[in-house]
Design a protein around this motif. Structure first.
Motif, PDB file in Angstrom:
ATOM      1  N   ALA A  59       0.824  -1.209   0.000  1.00 29.83           N
ATOM      2  CA  ALA A  59       0.000   0.000   0.000  1.00 29.83           C
ATOM      3  C   ALA A  59       0.857   1.256   0.000  1.00 29.83           C
ATOM      4  N   SER A  60       2.027   1.199  -0.619  1.00 27.16           N
ATOM      5  CA  SER A  60       2.907   2.361  -0.654  1.00 27.16           C
ATOM      6  C   SER A  60       2.357   3.475  -1.534  1.00 27.16           C
ATOM      7  N   TYR A  61       1.347   3.186  -2.343  1.00 27.63           N
ATOM      8  CA  TYR A  61       0.764   4.227  -3.173  1.00 27.63           C
ATOM      9  C   TYR A  61      -0.119   5.179  -2.373  1.00 27.63           C
ATOM     10  N   TYR A  62      -0.454   4.843  -1.143  1.00 26.84           N
ATOM     11  CA  TYR A  62      -1.223   5.756  -0.297  1.00 26.84           C
ATOM     12  C   TYR A  62      -0.376   6.985   0.025  1.00 26.84           C
ATOM     13  N   ALA A  63      -0.992   8.144  -0.055  1.00 24.63           N
ATOM     14  CA  ALA A  63      -0.284   9.407   0.152  1.00 24.63           C
ATOM     15  C   ALA A  63      -0.281   9.770   1.630  1.00 24.63           C
ATOM     16  N   ILE A  64       0.792  10.416   2.059  1.00 20.06           N
ATOM     17  CA  ILE A  64       0.935  10.890   3.438  1.00 20.06           C
ATOM     18  C   ILE A  64       1.193  12.390   3.395  1.00 20.06           C
ATOM     19  N   ILE A  65       0.395  13.128   4.144  1.00 19.17           N
ATOM     20  CA  ILE A  65       0.525  14.590   4.273  1.00 19.17           C
ATOM     21  C   ILE A  65       0.928  14.895   5.700  1.00 19.17           C
ATOM     22  N   GLU A  66       1.974  15.673   5.847  1.00 19.67           N
ATOM     23  CA  GLU A  66       2.500  16.019   7.167  1.00 19.67           C
ATOM     24  C   GLU A  66       2.098  17.440   7.525  1.00 19.67           C
ATOM     25  N   LEU A  67       1.563  17.611   8.723  1.00 22.99           N
ATOM     26  CA  LEU A  67       1.214  18.914   9.273  1.00 22.99           C
ATOM     27  C   LEU A  67       2.026  19.129  10.544  1.00 22.99           C
ATOM     28  N   LYS A  68       2.631  20.302  10.651  1.00 23.41           N
ATOM     29  CA  LYS A  68       3.462  20.615  11.804  1.00 23.41           C
ATOM     30  C   LYS A  68       3.093  21.999  12.315  1.00 23.41           C
ATOM     31  N   GLY A  69       2.858  22.098  13.593  1.00 23.62           N
ATOM     32  CA  GLY A  69       2.494  23.376  14.183  1.00 23.62           C
ATOM     33  C   GLY A  69       2.063  23.191  15.629  1.00 23.62           C
TER      34      GLY A  69
ATOM     35  N   ALA B 270       1.790  32.384  14.816  1.00 23.23           N
ATOM     36  CA  ALA B 270       1.977  30.920  14.769  1.00 23.23           C
ATOM     37  C   ALA B 270       2.153  30.491  13.321  1.00 23.23           C
ATOM     38  N   THR B 271       2.582  29.271  13.153  1.00 19.79           N
ATOM     39  CA  THR B 271       2.865  28.722  11.824  1.00 19.79           C
ATOM     40  C   THR B 271       2.377  27.284  11.764  1.00 19.79           C
ATOM     41  N   ILE B 272       1.762  26.949  10.656  1.00 18.88           N
ATOM     42  CA  ILE B 272       1.388  25.562  10.357  1.00 18.88           C
ATOM     43  C   ILE B 272       2.012  25.203   9.013  1.00 18.88           C
ATOM     44  N   GLU B 273       2.822  24.176   9.003  1.00 18.32           N
ATOM     45  CA  GLU B 273       3.505  23.732   7.790  1.00 18.32           C
ATOM     46  C   GLU B 273       2.852  22.461   7.273  1.00 18.32           C
ATOM     47  N   ILE B 274       2.621  22.439   5.987  1.00 17.68           N
ATOM     48  CA  ILE B 274       2.034  21.272   5.316  1.00 17.68           C
ATOM     49  C   ILE B 274       3.026  20.786   4.274  1.00 17.68           C
TER      50      ILE B 274
ATOM     51  N   LYS C 207       4.826  23.278   1.958  1.00 20.80           N
ATOM     52  CA  LYS C 207       4.041  24.496   1.779  1.00 20.80           C
ATOM     53  C   LYS C 207       3.819  25.098   3.146  1.00 20.80           C
ATOM     54  N   GLN C 208       4.191  26.345   3.333  1.00 24.68           N
ATOM     55  CA  GLN C 208       4.088  27.026   4.607  1.00 24.68           C
ATOM     56  C   GLN C 208       2.906  27.985   4.557  1.00 24.68           C
ATOM     57  N   ILE C 209       1.983  27.796   5.468  1.00 20.07           N
ATOM     58  CA  ILE C 209       0.776  28.617   5.468  1.00 20.07           C
ATOM     59  C   ILE C 209       1.066  30.035   5.939  1.00 20.07           C
ATOM     60  N   ASP C 210       1.884  30.195   6.967  1.00 16.98           N
ATOM     61  CA  ASP C 210       2.162  31.509   7.507  1.00 16.98           C
ATOM     62  C   ASP C 210       3.591  31.505   8.048  1.00 16.98           C
TER      63      ASP C 210
END
Length: 854
Positions: free
Chosen positions: A213-223, A357-361, A304-307
């Motif tokens: 199942a390596s084709y499943y995508a992973i999105i990382e959020l940090k904040g 604050a900052t949330i990174e995607i 991608k950095q939101i702020d």
């Protein structure tokens, strides 16, 4: 000599086998020069033969008569016949061989391409195969010659084939053993080439089966943790149970994602949320990033950095979460998270203008691979193939790993439990051995703890796989398989595992408990599930990219079967769980999939002869190729024959309306009611009331929205339209014989017909006791239902191997479900009269669906 003509009289008595033996014997016989009559021959053989006899006697017991020297030219001329006969015998013996080089191999090594490609033959037989090949064929079978400037490497040639799709790391391994198709931008395995339908099901129920199942995508959020929670609440399902208990990182949360602030509309699909556990020393420390610095991510996607602003204060805790989503909805999920994170930052800024604050995607596709290992023996397979690295001092993890071999099924441990560890290179332990369960004496106290009593915590979920730098360092293994094999060849005892060296890789991984069942066992709706339903449990193995083949070879060697897309879909079906995207109507992904399937089914129907295919026009089928959900919900009118002809390319004979006609004016898409799918674990309890009105239903939806800090639905959303346009999922089973197929119609019936069916089934059971009746269910089945009675469609239907009968997963409108439930209650009162008796007890009356699930 073998016969030269087929019609020869001497040839009629010989069989084909005898003729072949004569031909081979003749080819292997060396011709001898005949003895000529006359003085010349007598003089030549005077020293070695005795004249006056019918036989030539050659003497080998004497050395008399041999010359002292030999003239080479005269000797060669004298023996020219024998030399020529020897050369011809060698040639004919080689040409008359019954087996070629590639035919002498064992059957499991034979390849069809070996007959014309020398490289397909083992090295020891390549010279013989090259000599057997036709020179013209040998010339054309090779690669075309290129100049030095135009020569490309094998890596470049393989990369060219991935221009419009992506290969997994196990692509070449799967391409040799499975049928491959292009799906969602990847080249994936559909099903094994061997007959593996029932063996794959038995492996998921009694053994173990693996799916890449390596084709499943992973999105990382940090904040900051508070902002991440607010971002998830703005786009995730409010019914999702376990959102709060998953924040520690000890559990993974499975829920659904919607567009920001659009619940219950705009469903995107299912996702899995994993929180990075906090280490004890990092709970009180501020983030390590300097203020105002943008963090760049490594991987296939770009961060991608939101702020961009200063880092959060010491009171705020910086967290990292991973969101796993299907590749078909990756763009929509990424956009929904980005929009929800932006609104969370905006709300934070309005509340406290001085706070920043900052949330990174970041997109982590291609950075983390995943295997799904399902089945009761998956725990023993994992423990037998993997070995934890030394230096582990966590007591809970040690207890868990020691008791993993005694685990009867992964369903015995908490749902979604996350285990983090670091393992050695699995190639060092090759060939692996499955861990055997330990059966202690019941009279003696056992010292092995049960993993079911190990509570999920942040300490057991600690893993270095969250660190991007360490994942990047493991992108390419330090040692190739060739180096590992050379080390293994030096072992004195073959088959013994290698001792790990300091230079060997230590791979961080995550083990996540995965269950496929209609609802959690602790849910209040478990009583409504059929008793014969069976969940399928296993593990999801997450590990850094670059290690798919080392893990795959070790796991497959233990006897684990390989699952493609068909086998994975059947796991959802047998567990009674809707699979994505085929069981998610009203979604854009479902529409694209159903459109492609309808086009293929229509082309197949057109190629079929008229006598071998159903006539849908005479049968009155409204939509034979796809499900018309809008017509079922009452939002659109059924298409007439003229409209259907216009869609097929036929010219309508009706005069069109003028451009200024008022009949051409329609409502805008925003104002028109739109169908939506009601999903979530609390749907059965939400609809459990005896009588629910549209106003009450709207109130329950608003309560769920307020719970996730979302405002109530707009006034423009009317309660009647909200309830009228809702679809609910349902599970159905066949009372008698037969099995429903995909896109099967679900009809409704009035009370009179329903009572006839109940009476027919009652008489069928009473007939075994001696009661006879002229009422037959066959006669009722001959009644042709009207197309206006269609209330839903089957999204996935087939014979269930677990249940041993026909089973289907479908969807019907919410209003129709409530009407069917009331009708079922009325029929139950009629069904339970003393006059009618059944030999078996049923949970639901015949012909009526079970409660909606999920």
């Amino acid at each position: 000599m073998p016969p030269k003509r087929k019609n020869d009289e001497s040839n009629l008595e010989l069989t084909a086998r005898e003729r072949k033996k004569l031909k081979v014997a003749d080819a292997r016989t060396i011709a001898v020069q005949p003895v000529a009559s006359g003085s010349g021959s007598g003089a030549a053989n005077s020293g070695n033969a005795v004249a006056g006899s019918s036989k030539t006697i050659v003497r080998f017991d004497t050395m008399q008569g041999l010359p002292a020297s030999i003239d080479v030219e005269r000797f060669t001329e004298a023996r020219a016949y024998e030399i020529d006969a020897m050369q011809k015998a060698i040639k004919t013996a080689g040409e008359s061989s019954t087996h070629r080089a590639w035919q002498t191999l064992p059957r499991h090594l034979r390849r069809r391409a070996a007959s014309h490609d020398v490289r397909r033959v083992p090295v020891g037989l390549r010279e013989k195969a090259r000599a057997e090949m036709d020179p013209m064929r040998r010339k054309t079978s090779g690669r075309p010659k290129r100049g030095k400037a135009n020569q490309i490497s094998r890596t470049e040639a393989l990369l060219r084939r991935q221009r419009d799709k992506t290969w997994l790391e196990t692509h070449i391994w799967h391409a040799k053993r499975a049928k491959m198709e292009n799906m969602w931008g990847y080249r994936l395995a559909v099903t094994p080439t061997e007959k593996a339908f029932r063996p794959s099901h038995r492996a998921s129920v009694h053994g173990s089966i693996l799916h890449d199942a390596s084709y499943y995508a992973i999105i990382e959020l940090k904040g900051p943790q508070t902002l991440l929670q607010a971002a998830l609440e703005g786009c995730c399902d409010p019914q999702g149970s376990g959102m709060k208990r998953c924040i520690t990182g000890g559990r993974a949360c499975e829920t659904h994602i919607y567009k920001h602030d659009s619940y219950p509309f705009d469903l995107i699909g299912p996702i899995t949320i994993i929180w990075q556990p906090l280490s004890p020393e990092s709970k009180s420390t501020p983030p390590s990033e300097p203020p105002g610095k943008s963090v760049k991510r490594k991987g296939k996607g770009k961060g991608k950095q939101i702020d961009t602003s200063t880092s959060p204060g010491p009171a705020e805790t910086s967290r990292v979460i991973w969101v796993r989503a299907h590749p078909a909805i990756f763009e929509d999920v990424f956009e929904a998270l980005q929009t929800s994170a932006s609104h969370a930052l905006q709300a934070k800024k309005e509340k406290d203008p001085e706070a920043h604050a900052t949330i990174e995607i970041a997109d982590l596709r291609g950075c983390i691979n995943a295997f799904e290992i399902m089945g009761p023996k998956s725990s023993q397979v994992i423990k037998g193939a993997l070995s934890p690295a030394g230096g582990e001092d966590r007591e809970d993890f040690k207890k868990f790993w020691e008791s993993l071999s005694d685990l009867q099924t992964p369903g015995n441990i908490p749902r979604g439990m996350v285990i983090g560890l670091k393992v050695l290179d699995p190639r060092l332990k090759f060939p692996p051995k499955n861990a055997k369960p330990y059966y202690p004496d019941p009279t003696q106290p056992t010292t092995h703890p049960s993993p079911a009593f190990i509570f999920p915590s942040a300490l057991t979920a600690q893993s270095e796989i969250w660190d991007a730098e360490k994942r990047g360092g493991l992108k390419k293994p330090k040692y190739k398989k060739k180096d590992i094999d050379e080390r293994r060849a030096k072992n004195l005892v073959p088959g013994t595992p290698l001792n790990p060296l300091r230079q060997d890789d230590r791979i961080p991984i995550l083990l996540i408990q995965r269950s496929l069942e209609p609802c959690p066992p602790s849910s209040s709706t478990s009583a409504s599930i059929s008793n014969n339903s069976q969940g399928i449990h296993g593990w999801t193995l997450l590990f850094p990219a670059g290690w798919s083949m080392p893990f795959l070879t070790s796991l497959v060697y233990t006897g684990t079967r390989i699952a493609g897309q068909r086998e994975r879909t059947k796991q959802f079906f047998e567990a009674g769980v809707p699979g994505f995207p085929m069981d998610y109507p009203t979604l854009s992904v479902y529409d694209a999939t159903s459109k492609e399937r309808a086009e293929n089914a229509r082309q197949r129907w057109e190629r079929t002869p008229p006598a071998k295919k159903p006539n849908y026009e005479k049968l009155g089928t409204r939509s034979p190729w796809s499900a018309d959900w809008a017509v079922v919900l009452g939002l659109e009118k059924p298409k007439s024959r003229d409209d259907a002809g216009e869609e097929e390319g036929l010219v309508s004979t009706q005069r069109e309306n003028p451009p200024d006609s008022t009949a051409m004016q329609v409502d805008s898409p925003n104002s028109a009611p739109r169908p939506w799918l009601l999903r979530g674990p609390k749907v059965p309890s939400l609809l459990s009331g005896a009588f629910i009105t549209p106003v009450q239903f709207l109130g329950e939806i608003n309560k769920l929205r307020v719970r996730h800090h979302m405002p109530a639905l707009d006034i423009s959303v009317r309660a009647d339209d909200l309830m009228k346009t809702a679809l609910v999922m349902m599970r159905t089973k066949m009372i008698g014989r037969g099995a429903p197929s995909d896109l099967a119609n679900i009809y409704k019936m009035d009370d009179v017909e329903a009572r006839k069916w109940i009476k027919a089934f009652s008489k069928k059971g009473a007939a075994r006791l001696g009661d006879t009746s002229d009422l037959s269910e066959h006669d009722l089945g001959e009644i042709k239902p009207a197309q206006e009675d269609v209330v839903g469609y089957v999204t996935t239907g087939d014979v269930s191997l677990v249940r041993g009968e026909g089973f289907a997963i479908g969807a019907i409108p919410l209003m129709q479900y409530l009407a069917l439930r009331k009708q079922a209650q009325r029929s139950v009162r009629y069904w339970r009269r003393p006059v009618h008796c059944l030999t078996s007890s049923l949970s639901n009356p015949p012909g009526f669906p079970n409660l909606p699930s999920l």
